[in-house]
Design an enzyme around this catalytic site. Sequence first.
Site: not given
Length: 283
Positions: A66-67, A181
């Site tokens: 995803d980065g 998170s």
Amino acid sequence: MKFAIFVNTTREKALELARELTAWLDARSIDYVFDPQSAKALGCGKWEEKADLSQHCDAFVALGGDGTLLLASHYSRSKPVVGINVGDLGFLTEFSPDEMWVAMDHLVSGNYSIHTRSQLEATLESGESLTSLNDVIFEKGSAARRLPAFTILLDDEMLGSYRADGIIIATSTGSTAYSMSAGGPIIAPKSNVFVITPICPHMLTVRPIVISDDKTIKISVDSQSGEFPLKMDGIQKKLLAPGEVVTVKKSPHHINLVANEKRNYCEILRKKLLWSHEHPTGE
């Protein structure tokens, strides 16, 4: 047609796929270039500066996680982006390495569909604007002598002011990233909302809040000293002075991700977050 290719150069599998992809493109006389870092890692002379890619390329390919896709999408300027997942999680990268060839065939033939994703725009007092696909993050900074207070306004109405390690403003796309998170909710990708998620607030009653994406958010850090990091998609872009106001709203620009019609959102959540009743045994 011309492709811009971004590669996670820390993963040998991504570099291997890049070599296979360039051979596939060369065999079809399809033009391509890499971003400078990817080209250097591959020893390839075909590259352009990232800021110029959207002017000269018709589509973007991200080989990584995803980065890597976030990096490619930042420079895509609404051009289609196809993500090949060579990472660990892959909420955004729609295709597996085995599916890359079908995805490329569809992209070249024009036989593909798009998932349009909203972005955030953060405007500083100087007038400079920054964009992000996942989130805008305000942090307390390492030099802060005490826990700072973050003041939040919605459409110029006070929402609250509370002490915390930071504040995350996330799109529906970014709701499964840092915001999740930090205790934020998971939001379906096509929802027209943002979520404001505090990071370790010093008050039990402070909770994430979901708001309409037509709202304008203003955030400042109430502190006597220190500099406070402003991050876009996890990358630090600025250091904010105490009291400096940053305005965050929906960007007029969006990201077009090439869709994998075989992917199902509920299935993705079950697989990535281990929501299935079948759990690893450790054997």
